[in-house]
Every structure is written in C-alpha cells, then in structure tokens.
Design an enzyme around this catalytic site. Sequence first.
Site, PDB file in Angstrom:
ATOM      1  CD1 TRP A   1      -1.847  -2.398   0.982  1.00  0.00           C
ATOM      2  CD2 TRP A   1      -3.434  -0.818   1.097  1.00  0.00           C
ATOM      3  NE1 TRP A   1      -3.065  -3.028   0.891  1.00  0.00           N
ATOM      4  CE2 TRP A   1      -4.052  -2.096   0.958  1.00  0.00           C
ATOM      5  CE3 TRP A   1      -4.229   0.321   1.195  1.00  0.00           C
ATOM      6  CZ2 TRP A   1      -5.439  -2.241   0.920  1.00  0.00           C
ATOM      7  CZ3 TRP A   1      -5.605   0.172   1.151  1.00  0.00           C
ATOM      8  CH2 TRP A   1      -6.205  -1.101   1.019  1.00  0.00           C
TER       9      TRP A   1
ATOM     10  CG  ASP B   1      -0.786   3.867   3.199  1.00  0.00           C
ATOM     11  OD1 ASP B   1       0.414   4.218   3.182  1.00  0.00           O
ATOM     12  OD2 ASP B   1      -1.273   3.143   4.084  1.00  0.00           O
TER      13      ASP B   1
ATOM     14  CE1 TYR C   1      -7.862   4.088   0.440  1.00  0.00           C
ATOM     15  CE2 TYR C   1      -6.152   3.756   2.092  1.00  0.00           C
ATOM     16  CZ  TYR C   1      -7.479   3.921   1.765  1.00  0.00           C
ATOM     17  OH  TYR C   1      -8.434   3.908   2.745  1.00  0.00           O
TER      18      TYR C   1
ATOM     19  NE  ARG D   1      -6.559   7.256   2.526  1.00  0.00           N
ATOM     20  CZ  ARG D   1      -5.326   7.092   2.994  1.00  0.00           C
ATOM     21  NH1 ARG D   1      -4.301   7.040   2.159  1.00  0.00           N
ATOM     22  NH2 ARG D   1      -5.111   7.007   4.295  1.00  0.00           N
ATOM     23  CG  ASP D   2     -11.395   5.438   3.062  1.00  0.00           C
ATOM     24  OD1 ASP D   2     -11.547   5.176   1.861  1.00  0.00           O
ATOM     25  OD2 ASP D   2     -11.021   4.608   3.900  1.00  0.00           O
TER      26      ASP D   2
ATOM     27  CB  SER E   1      -8.653   4.465   6.190  1.00  0.00           C
ATOM     28  OG  SER E   1      -9.999   4.377   5.758  1.00  0.00           O
TER      29      SER E   1
ATOM     30  CG  ASP F   1     -12.996   1.828   0.557  1.00  0.00           C
ATOM     31  OD1 ASP F   1     -13.286   0.760  -0.004  1.00  0.00           O
ATOM     32  OD2 ASP F   1     -12.560   1.887   1.719  1.00  0.00           O
TER      33      ASP F   1
ATOM     34  CD1 TRP G   1     -21.017   0.443  -1.409  1.00  0.00           C
ATOM     35  CD2 TRP G   1     -18.873   0.129  -0.845  1.00  0.00           C
ATOM     36  NE1 TRP G   1     -20.446   1.683  -1.216  1.00  0.00           N
ATOM     37  CE2 TRP G   1     -19.138   1.524  -0.863  1.00  0.00           C
ATOM     38  CE3 TRP G   1     -17.589  -0.298  -0.526  1.00  0.00           C
ATOM     39  CZ2 TRP G   1     -18.157   2.481  -0.572  1.00  0.00           C
ATOM     40  CZ3 TRP G   1     -16.617   0.646  -0.225  1.00  0.00           C
ATOM     41  CH2 TRP G   1     -16.899   2.019  -0.243  1.00  0.00           C
TER      42      TRP G   1
ATOM     43  CE  LYS H   1      -5.680  -3.965   6.482  1.00  0.00           C
ATOM     44  NZ  LYS H   1      -5.480  -2.517   6.714  1.00  0.00           N
TER      45      LYS H   1
ATOM     46  CD  GLU I   1       0.129  -3.397   6.738  1.00  0.00           C
ATOM     47  OE1 GLU I   1      -0.670  -2.630   6.157  1.00  0.00           O
ATOM     48  OE2 GLU I   1       1.275  -3.642   6.311  1.00  0.00           O
TER      49      GLU I   1
ATOM     50  CG  ASP J   1      -9.422  -3.385   8.758  1.00  0.00           C
ATOM     51  OD1 ASP J   1      -8.744  -3.358   7.728  1.00  0.00           O
ATOM     52  OD2 ASP J   1      -9.994  -4.407   9.169  1.00  0.00           O
TER      53      ASP J   1
END
Length: 391
Positions: free
Chosen positions: A85, A87, A113, A118-119, A125, A164, A212, A340, A344, A346
């Site tokens: 990631w 990120d 990401y 973001r999110d 996150s 996401d 989703w 994922k 790690e 969430d």
Amino acid sequence: MKAEIAAILLAAGALAAPSEKAPRKSAAACSSAVKLDASTNVWTKYKLHPNTFYRSEVNAAVEAMSDSSLKSKAAKVADVGSFLWLDSIANIAKFDDAISDLPCENILGLVIYDLPGRDCAAKASNGELAYNEISKYKSQYIDPIVAKLKANPNSAFALIIEPDSLPNLVTNADLTTCRQSKSAYEEGVAYALKQLNLPNVVMYIDAGHGGWLGWDANLKPGAEELAKVYKNAGSPKQVRGFATNIAGWNAWDLSPGEFSSASDAKYNSCQNEKTYVQKFGAALKTAGHPNHAIVDTGRNAVTGLREEWGNWCNVNGAGFGVRPTSSTGDSLADAFVWGKPGGESDGTSDSSATRYDSFCGKPDAFQPSPEAGEWNQAYFEMLLQNAKPSF
C-alpha cells in the site's frame, strides 16, 4: 512485549522521504522490457510478489512469538504474495526496497491510495490530502510513482486504483464530505489511470464488494461511475477491470450467502463475490468498461462473524483465506489475491482517538486495535490460527 514488538517493527519499517534518485533495480529483473497484454489474464504468467515490507512485518511478528509451532506457521506467511500500500506521499519510498528483489517471474502488487479527501464516508483511514488538494495529489503523489515505474521497465506491476473512492460517490453522495470530494475523486482517478498507463503495468479499479455495489439498485450506477472516469482518462488500454473485496470479508462462493436471510436480502442478488463479479462485470461491459476482476481472499476464510454486512473494521474471528492464485474457476475472475496485508489494522478501537470510527468499536470488531495500517500482533496470530487452508 508490546514495546518490544513496536521496536522490531519500527526498525523493519522505518521510512525515509521519497528518494530523488532512481530506484534500485532488481538484479533478477527481466532481461528486456516487460509488455503486459491487458486483454489477457497476466496472472497465469506472473506470481504475486511477497514484497519486502510485509515480509519484514511478518518476520518481526515471528520473532515476537514464543510458541514454536505457531512460529513455524507464521514464517510461511512471509512467502505469500501481497499488495504493497503506497498510502501516503512518504510511503512511496517503500517502492525502492520492494523492487530490489523482484524476479522476472513475479509481479509487484501496488495499491494506489491517497486521493484528496480519501475515504470520505469513514474516519479510520482518512488520508493526508484535503479534498481540494488535487494538484498536490498529481504532482507529489501520482507523478513520483509514475517516474519509479518508468525507471523499472523490465519489471511487471499490478495496480489497485484507489480503494473505496468511486463506490463512495455512488452510495454516499448525500454526505457533505463525499460531495466535497466528488470532483477530486473523479479527476484524480482519471489522472492516475492516464499517467499510470504504462506497458509494464496492469490496472484494476476498486469497486467495493458485493455488499456495497452489489445491491440491485447500485449495480448500474456503480458500473456507469467507473466507466465515466475510465473514459475521461481516454480508455487506457492497461486497465484490465476491477478489484473487489479489497480489505474485505466476503466469501467467494458461499451459498446461501452470509446475509441471505437478512430482511433486505431480496434487494441484493450478489450474496457472494463470485455472483458480484459476474453481475457487476456484466454491468461494466454494458457501460463500456473492461470487466475482469481480482478478488481479495486475504482475510475471508471464516464467515458468519459480522452482525451486519457493512461492518468492515478488524472483524473478530477472521482467518487468512485462499493464497494468491489464478485458478479461480471463473472466466471473469483473473485471480485471488491478498490485497490487505493481514495483521495491519483497519482502524483504532480507541474511542478518544481523532481517527476513531464507531465501526471499530462494534461488538464484532477485534479490540484493542491500533490506528489503521499499524501492526496488531494479536490479530495476526488470530488470522493465522483461523487460516483456511491452514499453514
């Protein structure tokens, strides 16, 4: 013990700012430039690379264990390929070590990401960029990654684009944060797709999961949202399709589905990820978007753990799932991958933390858990003990 583990992980994962120098090329890289044909399933040729960052996390976790049997099993996790990631802008530096031992027969998985805002529908996150910092996203995040990929033409890369992000624009458009982020998400993803459209890269755009965008009312709008951004990017030929269940818990082919007895189940025919890949894939094809998928099986070995389908944070009782493979039994599913990195977190279960999200404090969430992305030794050991197939 907690301090000892933290010290080991800090040493293993310490990062410098992104280097201005060219990244170290793998001594085992291919002898000529890699050209990935995104009209085919590249996973039949390449193995997902066990990247050095996750390997260092797992090795540190092994050192912290006292049970010799568990240590032996845990050591094997380090050899499982998983996505790295990228990120944050600082974490682009992870690329240099990750590429250093990449052999020609492996493909390095990278998660892109760091969108502005973001999110937008979660807190655990949230990213480093504000919703209006699209220029910074382009120049300080995407462009440096592009430069590193271009500097390694003899290596293969698989990218998951912005988990996401576009799904949130479909289902959470009523939230102020998502309304604010909409233009940056669409512009940012389109920019990423266009700039990362390199011969040695194959891309999959994140599409949430069956619980989703798999709802009957979400399939068409979800597919059209992805297709709109893909076309705005010029329909890049290295886009292969979509990624599903990233950091998720849904079973691949459980029938009846985990939530098939819920009162609203009649509104969602995608009760497992296999059905979702088929139905969303068909909707994507109609919308004019490539429709092959990769599915995250990293933590989906155990079902029946969540109180509600939307519960996403550190699900208690979870286990490592099927190892990465191109043998999925479905023509639209290119591969099962570990998206994922198991172990790690969430998100934090500390309700006083700035980034605390109530989903991480629910009864079905593992507690205590640290901030998103930080290592949780107890959770890793649980995933290992509940793994199917076992290690």
